[in-house]
Write an enzyme that holds these catalytic residues in place. Structure first.
Site, PDB file in Angstrom:
ATOM      1  N   GLU A  10      -4.237  -9.077   6.246  1.00  0.00           N
ATOM      2  CA  GLU A  10      -4.856  -8.253   7.271  1.00  0.00           C
ATOM      3  C   GLU A  10      -5.779  -7.235   6.610  1.00  0.00           C
ATOM      4  OE1 GLU A  10      -5.033  -4.339   9.300  1.00  0.00           O
ATOM      5  OE2 GLU A  10      -3.309  -4.749   8.028  1.00  0.00           O
TER       6      GLU A  10
ATOM      7  N   ASP B 190       0.021  -6.708   4.751  1.00  0.00           N
ATOM      8  CA  ASP B 190      -0.520  -5.608   5.535  1.00  0.00           C
ATOM      9  C   ASP B 190      -1.543  -4.813   4.716  1.00  0.00           C
ATOM     10  OD1 ASP B 190      -0.259  -3.897   7.999  1.00  0.00           O
ATOM     11  OD2 ASP B 190       0.323  -2.402   6.504  1.00  0.00           O
TER      12      ASP B 190
ATOM     13  N   HIS C 260      -6.722  -2.008   1.291  1.00  0.00           N
ATOM     14  CA  HIS C 260      -6.321  -0.737   0.689  1.00  0.00           C
ATOM     15  C   HIS C 260      -5.475  -0.934  -0.572  1.00  0.00           C
ATOM     16  CE1 HIS C 260      -8.101   1.554   3.893  1.00  0.00           C
ATOM     17  NE2 HIS C 260      -7.531   0.749   4.769  1.00  0.00           N
TER      18      HIS C 260
ATOM     19  N   ASN D 266       0.797  -1.221   0.000  1.00  0.00           N
ATOM     20  CA  ASN D 266       0.000   0.000   0.000  1.00  0.00           C
ATOM     21  C   ASN D 266       0.831   1.274   0.000  1.00  0.00           C
ATOM     22  OD1 ASN D 266      -1.417   2.129   2.194  1.00  0.00           O
ATOM     23  ND2 ASN D 266      -2.717   1.438   0.508  1.00  0.00           N
TER      24      ASN D 266
END
Length: 546
Positions: free
Chosen positions: A326, A283, A287, A155
């Site tokens: 996640e 992670d 997004h 991201n």
């Protein structure tokens, strides 16, 4: 407190024969270590890039010295093997921004010790160690049947910090920046300067700086916590970002007709191809658009297959690359993210529910087993936890209960470093209270009783995929007892019990079967569909090895 590895290996090999060969994907038992806070194996790298202690005290957000060499030390000591874990999730070891930014409400110097503020995806962060140390650690883990997972971020890279901007001569700093302190940090950066184009560049990130696009308003294009947002959805071919063009030690090279996504996927897959990294914990999944995760999964799968072909003696097995993700707030249900390259999704539902009584936890177990069990729907998995670096630590006065709830739960499980040893929380600065979850591992004060409890549960789980994938059956409400059963494997667990108890095991174990309580190592014989056991806090019944 610690048995020899030889004795332990003999026990595990004997008992594992009951369950046969078990796929990691069917029974992930993941140990998550924030590397910088875990173990310091090489004090010589503690202050790399000029990273220093916070002069205002506390050091809550500084590098503390933990490194890859420290993880290797604990592998050599058999620490992870004794816990029964079969995977190590480590924070990203690639190079992070060199300096600090303002943490909390202008309270502390916040460095990238956690691995989420990348500078160069192709090089080792010197605080983490060397490539040789990483190779040694992974090879040793593999020799013990333990997979290694990297935490990775698609991201965003790291912030534009004073030290990194100065070192790589991005001319946006005012004189005197070397003496910046918390209260005046941002006054030394000229945020109106178009010279920021010499940083990552507007083709690479959204940053809201002069010449850069602003962050969007949807999940895929927004800027999280003011971090620059990688333009992974863009189809535009880009060269190397300007800051890496001036970085003499980067291993990044220009790729023909490559997009931002192409570069990031290539860089991350190269760690797999060179070192045999077995999987990623991704992670901020929600997004980044699914196409990027699918591209990463495909490239990493090819890279691991290639590494295994070239390293037949170092591989654990021929299992494919594995990914867990996640997506904040994700629960135990199957979602579209499971179809975007992820074998598993981190389960935010379990932490609070694990603190309930056993009657309520049985409802959780029944729900999870039903969702994850074999059936007409898609096969998928979750990764449950009781403590997290991003939420909170499980109540320290109830850790045995929490460990039992977690390590007996259906699905994959993730043990956070120090839950097994009663590590205490650290400082919780206002505005960033989660820092408390990332205190140093308590090597000098391991809680022997909690650690012994975790080891027995972990080793038992490792031997029994039924705990992760079996049918859940309630045996008794008081004391609470359940069975988990699948083809070729069956167990009965009584998480909290003391003294003489009788358990009905009909339909789980046949009359005449010799059972072993893995918690006490005592044996008992099934008679008339029942067994009598003398509980010592927990009962973990399995077929005794012939």
């Amino acid at each position: 407190m610690r048995r020899s590895l030889t004795t332990l290996a003999a026990l595990l090999l004997s008992a594992s024969a009951q369950a046969g060969s078990v796929s990691f994907a069917d029974n992930p038992i993941v140990y998550f270590a924030v590397t910088d806070r875990f173990a310091n194996g090489n004090p010589g790298n503690d202050h790399s890039y000029g990273r220093a202690a916070d002069p205002q005290g506390g050091d809550v957000g500084t590098f503390h010295g933990g490194d890859i060499a420290g993880i290797t030390q604990q592998l050599k000591a058999g620490y992870f093997k004794e816990l029964g874990v079969n995977a190590l999730w480590i924070t990203a070891p690639y190079e992070q921004i060199h300096g600090w930014v303002v943490g909390g409400k202008q309270q502390f110097q916040h460095y990238a010790y956690h691995g989420y503020w990348a500078l160069d995806y192709t090089t080792m962060d010197a605080n983490m160690g060397t490539r040789e140390e990483l190779r040694e650690m992974i090879d040793l883990a593999h020799a013990q049947g333990i997979r290694v997972l990297f935490d990775v971020v698609l991201n965003h890279p790291g912030y534009a910090d004073l030290r990194t901007l100065a070192e790589y001569k991005v001319p946006v700093l005012w004189p005197g920046h070397e003496k910046a302190v918390l209260r005046d940090y941002h006054s030394f950066i000229d945020y109106n300067n178009f010279a920021f184009a010499q940083w990552w560049g507007p083709d690479w990130v959204r940053a809201g700086l002069p010449g850069y696009p602003d962050g969007g308003k949807d999940d895929y294009t927004m800027q999280l916590a003011y971090l620059p947002d990688f333009r992974t959805e863009s189809g535009k071919a880009v060269g190397l970002p300007p800051i890496l063009q001036r970085k003499s030690d980067t291993r990044a090279v220009a790729l023909p007709d490559a997009t931002v996504r192409t570069y990031l996927v290539h860089w991350l897959a190269d760690w797999v191809r060179e070192f045999g990294v077995d999987g990623f914990r991704a992670d901020t999944v929600k997004h980044v658009e699914p196409a990027s995760w699918l591209a990463l999964r495909a490239a990493a799968t090819d890279a691991l297959k290639d590494w295994k072909a070239r390293h037949p003696q170092q591989k654990i097995d021929d299992a494919p690359f594995w990914m867990t993700g996640e997506a904040w707030g994700h629960g135990p249900e199957h979602s579209s993210w499971h179809d975007a390259g992820f074998d598993s999704m981190i389960n935010f539902d379990f932490q609070n529910r694990a603190n309930g009584d056993w009657k309520s936890i049985d409802g959780v177990y029944r729900q999870y087993a039903g969702l994850l069990g074999k059936g007409p729907g898609p096969r998928y998995d979750i990764l449950s936890y009781i403590s997290s670096h991003d939420t909170s630590l499980f109540p320290r006065d109830r850790l045995k209960h929490g460990l039992s709830a977690l390590l007996l739960a259906p699905g994959g499980v993730q043990l956070f470093y120090g839950d097994e040893s009663a590590r205490q929380p650290g400082a919780a600065p206002i505005g960033d209270e989660q820092q408390a979850t990332r205190s140093d591992m308590n090597w000098s004060s391991l809680d022997a009783a909690t650690l012994a409890h975790a080891r027995k549960l972990g080793q038992f789980r490792l031997r029994h995929p039924a705990l992760a994938r079996g049918e859940h059956r309630l045996i008794d409400e008081q004391p609470y007892a359940f069975a988990r059963v699948m083809d070729g494997d069956a167990v009965i667990a009584v998480p909290e019990a003391q003294g003489a108890i009788t358990l009905k095991v009909h339909g789980v174990f046949a009359d005449g079967a010799l059972l072993r309580d893995a918690y006490t190592n005592h044996t008992c014989l099934v008679k008339n569909g029942a067994v009598a056991v003398n509980a010592a806090g927990t009962v973990l019944l399995e077929k005794a090895a012939p």
